[in-house]
Design a protein around this motif. Structure first.
Motif, PDB file in Angstrom:
ATOM      1  N   UNK A  86       0.844  -1.203   0.000  1.00 60.37           N
ATOM      2  CA  UNK A  86       0.000   0.000   0.000  1.00 60.37           C
ATOM      3  C   UNK A  86       0.874   1.245   0.000  1.00 60.37           C
ATOM      4  N   UNK A  87       1.924   1.251   0.821  1.00 56.71           N
ATOM      5  CA  UNK A  87       2.836   2.395   0.863  1.00 56.71           C
ATOM      6  C   UNK A  87       3.502   2.642  -0.480  1.00 56.71           C
ATOM      7  N   UNK A  88       3.975   1.572  -1.126  1.00 57.33           N
ATOM      8  CA  UNK A  88       4.612   1.719  -2.433  1.00 57.33           C
ATOM      9  C   UNK A  88       3.625   2.217  -3.477  1.00 57.33           C
ATOM     10  N   UNK A  89       2.382   1.743  -3.398  1.00 57.71           N
ATOM     11  CA  UNK A  89       1.352   2.219  -4.325  1.00 57.71           C
ATOM     12  C   UNK A  89       1.087   3.707  -4.121  1.00 57.71           C
ATOM     13  N   UNK A  90       1.000   4.138  -2.864  1.00 56.29           N
ATOM     14  CA  UNK A  90       0.745   5.554  -2.588  1.00 56.29           C
ATOM     15  C   UNK A  90       1.927   6.428  -3.010  1.00 56.29           C
ATOM     16  N   UNK A  91       3.146   5.962  -2.793  1.00 53.58           N
ATOM     17  CA  UNK A  91       4.327   6.706  -3.237  1.00 53.58           C
ATOM     18  C   UNK A  91       4.337   6.804  -4.760  1.00 53.58           C
ATOM     19  N   UNK A  92       4.010   5.708  -5.427  1.00 50.25           N
ATOM     20  CA  UNK A  92       3.963   5.705  -6.891  1.00 50.25           C
ATOM     21  C   UNK A  92       2.916   6.691  -7.396  1.00 50.25           C
ATOM     22  N   UNK A  93       1.730   6.642  -6.806  1.00 54.06           N
ATOM     23  CA  UNK A  93       0.668   7.582  -7.166  1.00 54.06           C
ATOM     24  C   UNK A  93       1.137   9.013  -6.951  1.00 54.06           C
ATOM     25  N   UNK A  94       1.717   9.291  -5.803  1.00 55.87           N
ATOM     26  CA  UNK A  94       2.172  10.636  -5.482  1.00 55.87           C
ATOM     27  C   UNK A  94       3.223  11.125  -6.471  1.00 55.87           C
ATOM     28  N   UNK A  95       4.165  10.265  -6.833  1.00 51.11           N
ATOM     29  CA  UNK A  95       5.224  10.649  -7.771  1.00 51.11           C
ATOM     30  C   UNK A  95       4.650  11.031  -9.136  1.00 51.11           C
ATOM     31  N   UNK A 110      -6.821   8.291 -15.021  1.00 51.68           N
ATOM     32  CA  UNK A 110      -6.369   6.906 -15.185  1.00 51.68           C
ATOM     33  C   UNK A 110      -5.479   6.477 -14.019  1.00 51.68           C
ATOM     34  N   UNK A 111      -4.649   7.395 -13.570  1.00 55.12           N
ATOM     35  CA  UNK A 111      -3.700   7.086 -12.501  1.00 55.12           C
ATOM     36  C   UNK A 111      -4.429   6.904 -11.175  1.00 55.12           C
ATOM     37  N   UNK A 112      -5.304   7.831 -10.834  1.00 56.86           N
ATOM     38  CA  UNK A 112      -6.007   7.729  -9.550  1.00 56.86           C
ATOM     39  C   UNK A 112      -6.949   6.530  -9.529  1.00 56.86           C
ATOM     40  N   UNK A 113      -7.595   6.247 -10.641  1.00 56.54           N
ATOM     41  CA  UNK A 113      -8.488   5.085 -10.704  1.00 56.54           C
ATOM     42  C   UNK A 113      -7.688   3.790 -10.572  1.00 56.54           C
ATOM     43  N   UNK A 114      -6.582   3.687 -11.306  1.00 56.56           N
ATOM     44  CA  UNK A 114      -5.747   2.477 -11.236  1.00 56.56           C
ATOM     45  C   UNK A 114      -5.274   2.213  -9.816  1.00 56.56           C
ATOM     46  N   UNK A 115      -4.678   3.230  -9.184  1.00 56.75           N
ATOM     47  CA  UNK A 115      -4.144   3.022  -7.836  1.00 56.75           C
ATOM     48  C   UNK A 115      -5.256   2.866  -6.808  1.00 56.75           C
ATOM     49  N   UNK A 116      -6.391   3.514  -7.019  1.00 55.37           N
ATOM     50  CA  UNK A 116      -7.526   3.332  -6.121  1.00 55.37           C
ATOM     51  C   UNK A 116      -8.012   1.891  -6.129  1.00 55.37           C
ATOM     52  N   UNK A 117      -8.165   1.327  -7.321  1.00 52.52           N
ATOM     53  CA  UNK A 117      -8.594  -0.071  -7.444  1.00 52.52           C
ATOM     54  C   UNK A 117      -7.541  -1.008  -6.857  1.00 52.52           C
ATOM     55  N   UNK A 119      -5.383  -0.424  -4.440  1.00 55.12           N
ATOM     56  CA  UNK A 119      -5.403  -0.345  -2.978  1.00 55.12           C
ATOM     57  C   UNK A 119      -6.642  -1.031  -2.411  1.00 55.12           C
ATOM     58  N   UNK A 120      -7.772  -0.932  -3.098  1.00 56.84           N
ATOM     59  CA  UNK A 120      -8.976  -1.648  -2.654  1.00 56.84           C
ATOM     60  C   UNK A 120      -8.739  -3.159  -2.675  1.00 56.84           C
ATOM     61  N   UNK A 121      -8.119  -3.657  -3.744  1.00 57.83           N
ATOM     62  CA  UNK A 121      -7.831  -5.095  -3.846  1.00 57.83           C
ATOM     63  C   UNK A 121      -6.883  -5.534  -2.729  1.00 57.83           C
ATOM     64  N   UNK A 122      -5.846  -4.736  -2.471  1.00 55.79           N
ATOM     65  CA  UNK A 122      -4.905  -5.076  -1.393  1.00 55.79           C
ATOM     66  C   UNK A 122      -5.632  -5.086  -0.052  1.00 55.79           C
ATOM     67  N   UNK A 123      -6.508  -4.100   0.176  1.00 52.48           N
ATOM     68  CA  UNK A 123      -7.261  -4.054   1.430  1.00 52.48           C
ATOM     69  C   UNK A 123      -8.185  -5.261   1.585  1.00 52.48           C
ATOM     70  N   UNK A 124      -8.753  -5.735   0.489  1.00 48.20           N
ATOM     71  CA  UNK A 124      -9.601  -6.929   0.564  1.00 48.20           C
ATOM     72  C   UNK A 124      -8.776  -8.126   1.017  1.00 48.20           C
ATOM     73  N   UNK A 125      -7.556  -8.264   0.489  1.00 43.66           N
ATOM     74  CA  UNK A 125      -6.683  -9.353   0.935  1.00 43.66           C
ATOM     75  C   UNK A 125      -6.268  -9.178   2.389  1.00 43.66           C
ATOM     76  N   UNK A 126      -6.030  -7.931   2.797  1.00 43.80           N
ATOM     77  CA  UNK A 126      -5.543  -7.677   4.156  1.00 43.80           C
ATOM     78  C   UNK A 126      -6.650  -7.785   5.201  1.00 43.80           C
ATOM     79  N   UNK A 127      -7.799  -7.154   4.938  1.00 40.41           N
ATOM     80  CA  UNK A 127      -8.851  -7.055   5.960  1.00 40.41           C
ATOM     81  C   UNK A 127     -10.062  -7.942   5.698  1.00 40.41           C
ATOM     82  N   UNK A 128     -10.259  -8.380   4.456  1.00 38.48           N
ATOM     83  CA  UNK A 128     -11.466  -9.111   4.099  1.00 38.48           C
ATOM     84  C   UNK A 128     -12.423  -8.198   3.343  1.00 38.48           C
ATOM     85  N   UNK A 129     -13.476  -8.800   2.807  1.00 40.48           N
ATOM     86  CA  UNK A 129     -14.374  -8.059   1.928  1.00 40.48           C
ATOM     87  C   UNK A 129     -15.246  -7.043   2.670  1.00 40.48           C
ATOM     88  N   UNK A 130     -15.880  -7.464   3.749  1.00 42.50           N
ATOM     89  CA  UNK A 130     -16.820  -6.581   4.469  1.00 42.50           C
ATOM     90  C   UNK A 130     -16.112  -5.361   5.061  1.00 42.50           C
TER      91      UNK A 130
END
Length: 165
Positions: A86-95, A110-117, A119-130
């Motif tokens: 997530x940190x690397x994704x946010x740094x990449x987005x910021x750059x 395109x950039x914000x949508x790509x990184x937003x999706x 990060x959502x996918x990573x969060x689903x793996x980390x925390x679960x769907x709900x």
């Protein structure tokens, strides 16, 4: 061992920082990020191997160094974890956003949508769907809040008062 991986992440960040310069610059001009190869945007001179070395080249060293330092900081702070990704994704987005915003005053959707999706996918793996749906709901609420501020600013000042970024 951690210091070696921190150095590797710094080097990876500088290399990707160089690529993020290309992405941030070319997306705003509706150019391909793949072809033509790396070249000077002003004179179209094809860059040599030495000119492609991150930080040491003459082109865009600040973003390359910035991205490298933040990649290293992310690894040093989070180690190998979901938070690192997530940190690397946010740094990449910021750059990419910094490059495009400084050069063109635009943040490509395109950039914000790509990184937003991503990060959502990573969060689903980390925390679960709900639990991830809760974060998405918070994001929608924040978007609506900022959108209302934009509309109020436009109504009060009779011109665009807040960009879409």
């Amino acid at each position: 061992m951690k210091i070696y991986f921190t150095i590797v992440f710094f080097l990876l960040g500088t290399i990707l920082g160089s690529f993020y310069n290309v992405v941030g610059y070319r997306l705003c001009k509706n150019e391909s990020i793949i072809k033509p190869g790396s070249h000077c945007p002003k004179c179209n001179h094809k860059l040599s191997f030495l000119e492609l070395i991150p930080v040491l080249s003459l082109f865009y060293p600040l973003i390359e160094l910035f991205t490298g330092l933040l990649f290293a900081t992310c690894f040093y702070s989070f180690g190998f974890s979901y938070d690192l990704i997530i940190g690397l994704a946010l740094v990449s987005l910021l750059s990419i956003v910094i490059v495009s915003d400084v050069n063109f005053y635009i943040i490509p959707d395109e950039v914000t949508i790509f990184f937003g999706i991503l990060i959502i996918i990573i969060n689903i793996f980390k925390y679960g769907f709900i639990p991830s749906l809760t974060y998405i709901l918070y994001g929608i609420i924040m978007f609506l809040f900022m959108y209302i501020i934009m509309l109020l600013g436009k109504f009060m000042f009779k011109e665009e008062a807040l960009g879409g970024g």
